[in-house]
Design an enzyme around this catalytic site. Structure first.
Site, PDB file in Angstrom:
ATOM      1  N   LYS A 100      10.190  -0.357  13.644  1.00 42.66           N
ATOM      2  CA  LYS A 100      10.699  -0.135  12.277  1.00 42.66           C
ATOM      3  C   LYS A 100      11.803   0.926  12.293  1.00 42.66           C
ATOM      4  O   LYS A 100      12.828   0.792  11.627  1.00 42.66           O
ATOM      5  CB  LYS A 100       9.570   0.365  11.367  1.00 42.66           C
ATOM      6  CG  LYS A 100       8.542  -0.683  10.975  1.00 42.66           C
ATOM      7  CD  LYS A 100       7.562  -0.071   9.973  1.00 42.66           C
ATOM      8  CE  LYS A 100       6.347  -0.944   9.784  1.00 42.66           C
ATOM      9  NZ  LYS A 100       5.315  -0.337   8.947  1.00 42.66           N
ATOM     10  N   GLY A 139      -4.611  -1.794   5.055  1.00 41.49           N
ATOM     11  CA  GLY A 139      -3.870  -2.972   4.587  1.00 41.49           C
ATOM     12  C   GLY A 139      -4.546  -4.285   4.969  1.00 41.49           C
ATOM     13  O   GLY A 139      -4.725  -5.175   4.136  1.00 41.49           O
ATOM     14  N   ARG A 140      -4.957  -4.429   6.225  1.00 45.59           N
ATOM     15  CA  ARG A 140      -5.513  -5.710   6.668  1.00 45.59           C
ATOM     16  C   ARG A 140      -6.945  -5.937   6.194  1.00 45.59           C
ATOM     17  O   ARG A 140      -7.528  -6.975   6.446  1.00 45.59           O
ATOM     18  CB  ARG A 140      -5.402  -5.822   8.194  1.00 45.59           C
ATOM     19  CG  ARG A 140      -5.945  -4.654   8.962  1.00 45.59           C
ATOM     20  CD  ARG A 140      -5.471  -4.694  10.403  1.00 45.59           C
ATOM     21  NE  ARG A 140      -5.892  -3.548  11.189  1.00 45.59           N
ATOM     22  CZ  ARG A 140      -5.235  -2.387  11.258  1.00 45.59           C
ATOM     23  NH1 ARG A 140      -4.132  -2.219  10.576  1.00 45.59           N
ATOM     24  NH2 ARG A 140      -5.679  -1.400  12.006  1.00 45.59           N
ATOM     25  N   GLU A 168      -3.888  -6.170  15.273  1.00 42.06           N
ATOM     26  CA  GLU A 168      -3.414  -4.868  14.788  1.00 42.06           C
ATOM     27  C   GLU A 168      -4.545  -3.837  14.904  1.00 42.06           C
ATOM     28  O   GLU A 168      -4.310  -2.659  15.165  1.00 42.06           O
ATOM     29  CB  GLU A 168      -2.894  -4.969  13.344  1.00 42.06           C
ATOM     30  CG  GLU A 168      -1.966  -3.832  12.967  1.00 42.06           C
ATOM     31  CD  GLU A 168      -1.246  -4.035  11.635  1.00 42.06           C
ATOM     32  OE1 GLU A 168      -1.899  -3.910  10.596  1.00 42.06           O
ATOM     33  OE2 GLU A 168      -0.034  -4.332  11.639  1.00 42.06           O
ATOM     34  N   LYS A 188       0.844  -1.213   0.000  1.00 46.03           N
ATOM     35  CA  LYS A 188       0.000   0.000   0.000  1.00 46.03           C
ATOM     36  C   LYS A 188       0.872   1.252   0.000  1.00 46.03           C
ATOM     37  O   LYS A 188       0.667   2.158  -0.776  1.00 46.03           O
ATOM     38  CB  LYS A 188      -0.922  -0.029   1.216  1.00 46.03           C
ATOM     39  CG  LYS A 188      -1.815   1.179   1.297  1.00 46.03           C
ATOM     40  CD  LYS A 188      -2.787   1.078   2.445  1.00 46.03           C
ATOM     41  CE  LYS A 188      -3.470   2.434   2.651  1.00 46.03           C
ATOM     42  NZ  LYS A 188      -4.349   2.442   3.802  1.00 46.03           N
ATOM     43  N   GLU A 218      10.716  -4.868   3.860  1.00 40.88           N
ATOM     44  CA  GLU A 218      10.761  -6.274   3.439  1.00 40.88           C
ATOM     45  C   GLU A 218      10.408  -6.410   1.961  1.00 40.88           C
ATOM     46  O   GLU A 218      11.082  -7.098   1.189  1.00 40.88           O
ATOM     47  CB  GLU A 218       9.768  -7.109   4.261  1.00 40.88           C
ATOM     48  CG  GLU A 218      10.124  -7.259   5.725  1.00 40.88           C
ATOM     49  CD  GLU A 218       9.528  -6.160   6.613  1.00 40.88           C
ATOM     50  OE1 GLU A 218       9.275  -5.043   6.120  1.00 40.88           O
ATOM     51  OE2 GLU A 218       9.330  -6.430   7.812  1.00 40.88           O
ATOM     52  N   HIS A 247      -3.431 -32.774  18.889  1.00 41.86           N
ATOM     53  CA  HIS A 247      -2.278 -33.583  19.285  1.00 41.86           C
ATOM     54  C   HIS A 247      -1.108 -32.703  19.722  1.00 41.86           C
ATOM     55  O   HIS A 247       0.011 -33.189  19.851  1.00 41.86           O
ATOM     56  CB  HIS A 247      -1.889 -34.512  18.131  1.00 41.86           C
ATOM     57  CG  HIS A 247      -3.028 -35.396  17.721  1.00 41.86           C
ATOM     58  ND1 HIS A 247      -3.284 -36.607  18.318  1.00 41.86           N
ATOM     59  CD2 HIS A 247      -4.023 -35.209  16.822  1.00 41.86           C
ATOM     60  CE1 HIS A 247      -4.367 -37.141  17.781  1.00 41.86           C
ATOM     61  NE2 HIS A 247      -4.839 -36.305  16.875  1.00 41.86           N
TER      62      HIS A 247
HETATM   63  O1  F6P Z   1       3.797  -2.819   9.676  1.00 46.26           O
HETATM   64  C1  F6P Z   1       2.449  -3.040   9.629  1.00 46.26           C
HETATM   65  C2  F6P Z   1       1.878  -2.713   8.276  1.00 46.26           C
HETATM   66  O2  F6P Z   1       1.826  -1.333   8.108  1.00 46.26           O
HETATM   67  C3  F6P Z   1       0.504  -3.337   8.107  1.00 46.26           C
HETATM   68  O3  F6P Z   1      -0.495  -2.563   8.619  1.00 46.26           O
HETATM   69  C4  F6P Z   1       0.453  -3.530   6.637  1.00 46.26           C
HETATM   70  O4  F6P Z   1      -0.523  -4.471   6.271  1.00 46.26           O
HETATM   71  C5  F6P Z   1       1.861  -4.012   6.366  1.00 46.26           C
HETATM   72  O5  F6P Z   1       2.669  -3.244   7.234  1.00 46.26           O
HETATM   73  C6  F6P Z   1       2.326  -3.863   4.942  1.00 46.26           C
HETATM   74  O6  F6P Z   1       2.241  -2.539   4.513  1.00 46.26           O
HETATM   75  P1  F6P Z   1       2.336  -2.176   2.983  1.00 46.26           P
HETATM   76  O7  F6P Z   1       1.183  -2.807   2.275  1.00 46.26           O
HETATM   77  O8  F6P Z   1       2.279  -0.687   2.934  1.00 46.26           O
HETATM   78  O9  F6P Z   1       3.636  -2.705   2.461  1.00 46.26           O
END
Ligand code: F6P
Length: 546
Positions: free
Chosen positions: A509, A264-265, A350, A202, A208, A381
């Site tokens: 972060k 995002g979620r 979150e 987003k 990452e 189990h």
């Molecule tokens: O670090 C949490 C977060 O901001 C989430 O809310 C989000 O889903 C995820 O990182 C990924 O964010 P993006 O879609 O901006 O890469």
């Protein structure tokens, strides 16, 4: 929650304290007010520790929160995410499947429809192996979704859950983590010339995703002798930050939009779900949206008495605030739903992992429980011993599917029998007298018999909810995901929390950004960190130097 409200709810909890679930379950009329059906989803809350008195008191709580007005404000696109000044309109993404008149602004609905059409064009082009139309590479066999959090969990859950509905013959891979082990393993197994990479972020600022994106760009480019233009044909981006995606080398026609009003979620319904649309086709994706819309329509129209998201929220809050249970286990009895607990961890924790209200005041009650879980019957189990006889009571959401997508009827009956048995055992238990009776003839020494009976007693009285999907279809999954989204929304209303921001992820972060250069430079001493972290950085340097 006001102190009066808490006191009122506690009166009911105290009254119920002397009544075991095995008794409550048998009460006349219980099946009528604690079971719900919404489209392809049946929900059974009869194993919650409630009676009509507690049920009415909980109803009074949600009523006092003005939940309907707040729900409608969200659907209308008012800036309910106050700390970011944003509307919250993931429901508008699926409004096309709704039977009710949309509440979202027409301009937003039009923008969403345009985006859906460009997604459809893209899916068509990839299916027709005619990527050239959109400047994509031909001959794609593997699709890698690079994204994390909401840009990974929802799409991954859906792609894996709906594997019986896949078409097009592509293989799907998910690369959320910055851990290079997974990235290099993928690069070892895939053919870069036959791989399509979806960069989903987003913000297009997530470390990452950008790092993995760069690594994959270099990998594809090296397959074309360093020709970055040829390599770019293997990349599509999904982002609300179009300039950043373009700056990454993705041409504008292959940057699918996203907007501030989709968190995002909550974004699997948007272009973030591109990987799902590629997996199940556009009609399947629209069916997924229809499932979500079916739950939206129910949520928008049913009074609290028969509103399933409201009851999922109220029973969760009852367990958390009044009965004092600190976690919620989610146990899906379907391997395809193995990502559901992880998805719900982000959605619930979150969204509701907050300790202050929007006005900055500190919450008086506990908010989100710890959400965890894994597929059954495997889970039985592993940790079910503790759920049945441990000192901590853990409410459980059991999720099952009535009709399997295979013809191994005996397997499926065994799976469902296990699901039903666990809920029953947790609720009803086995009394000490029952355990003693079982041992009566086998163990003659009384002390030994009593000791053994104590260990074979199941206290029961442990609550659970059972959700049964008719089948694991796109529509059914859409309905299930939207149910949990709205459950979270209602809990945010009960607790007066902003469910749509996530400031709590920022500090770590920022610190990581400062630590990384310190890891890369053994010569300059790590400064500006706490003593414990400094010592860990030094330890890493020491091992590397060996
Ligand atoms: O670090 C949490 C977060 O901001 C989430 O809310 C989000 O889903 C995820 O990182 C990924 O964010 P993006 O879609 O901006 O890469």
């Amino acid at each position: 929650m006001t102190t009066e409200r808490m006191a009122d709810l506690r009166v009911h909890a105290d009254r119920l304290g002397s009544r075991h679930l095995r008794e409550l379950i048998e009460e006349a009329g219980r099946l009528e007010y604690l079971r719900y059906r919404v489209g392809p989803l049946h929900a059974d809350l009869t194993k919650q520790r409630l009676d009509p008195g507690a049920w009415n008191a909980l109803g009074a709580w949600v009523e006092a929160c003005d939940w309907e007005a707040r729900r409608d404000a969200m659907f209308r696109g008012e800036p309910v995410n106050a700390s970011e000044g944003r509307a919250v309109l993931h429901t508008a993404l699926r409004a096309s499947g709704s039977d009710l008149p949309p509440l979202a602004p027409p301009a937003i609905l039009a923008e969403i429809e345009r985006a859906a059409q460009s997604m459809a064009a893209l899916v068509d082009a990839v299916y027709a192996n005619d990527g050239a139309r959109l400047g994509l590479a031909p001959g794609i066999t593997d699709i890698v979704n690079v994204g994390i959090g909401g840009s990974d969990l929802g799409p991954r859950l859906a792609v894996e859950a709906l594997s019986a509905h896949h078409m097009g013959g592509f293989r799907f891979h998910f690369l959320p983590n910055v851990d290079g082990h997974q990235t290099s393993a993928l690069m070892r197994t895939l053919d870069p010339r036959r791989t399509l990479v979806l960069l989903v972020s987003k913000t297009f600022g997530t470390q990452e995703t950008l790092l993995n994106g760069r690594v994959l760009q270099d990998w594809v480019a090296s397959a074309y002798g360093g020709d970055t233009v040829a390599a770019a044909r293997h990349f599509i981006a999904v982002s609300a930050n179009v300039p950043a995606a373009q700056g990454f080398g993705i041409p504008p026609e292959r940057v699918l939009p996203l907007w501030d009003y989709v968190g995002g979620r909550y974004s699997v319904w948007s272009n973030v779900g591109l990987v799902l649309a590629l997996a199940i086709g556009m009609e399947g994706f629209r069916d997924f949206l229809r499932g979500g819309a079916q739950m939206d329509d129910h949520f928008r129209s049913a009074p609290w008495q028969s509103n399933l998201p409201v009851w999922m929220a109220l029973t969760g809050a009852w367990n958390r605030n009044v009965l004092g249970y600190g976690s919620l286990a989610v146990v899906p009895y379907h391997d395809g739903l193995r990502e559901l607990p992880a998805f719900l961890q982000q959605l619930e924790m979150e969204s509701l992992g907050k300790r202050v209200r929007p006005d900055g005041s500190v919450l008086a009650e506990q908010a989100v429980p710890v959400v965890w879980g894994s597929v059954g019957s495997n889970a039985q189990h592993a940790y079910f011993q503790a759920l049945h006889q441990g000192t901590e009571i853990v409410p459980v959401d059991f999720v099952g599917v009535v009709q399997p997508a295979h013809d191994l009827a005996e397997n499926h009956d065994a799976l469902l029998a296990n699901l039903l048995a666990q809920g029953s055992a947790l609720a009803v238990g086995k009394s000490e007298d029952e355990a003693l009776a079982e041992l009566a003839h086998a163990v003659h020494d009384e002390r030994t018999r009593l000791a053994l009976a104590a260990q074979k007693t199941f206290p029961g009285n442990r609550p659970s909810t059972t959700l049964l999907l008719d089948a694991l279809t796109p529509r059914g999954l859409g309905c299930l995901v939207a149910l949990y989204e709205h459950k979270v929304f209602v809990q945010s209303v009960l607790w007066d929390i902003n469910a749509f921001d996530q400031w709590g992820v920022e500090l770590g972060k920022t610190i990581a950004k400062r630590i990384q250069p310190a890891l890369g430079n053994a010569q300059s001493p790590a400064t500006g960190f706490d003593a414990s972290t400094r010592a860990l950085i030094d330890e890493i340097h020491k091992v590397r130097a060996q």
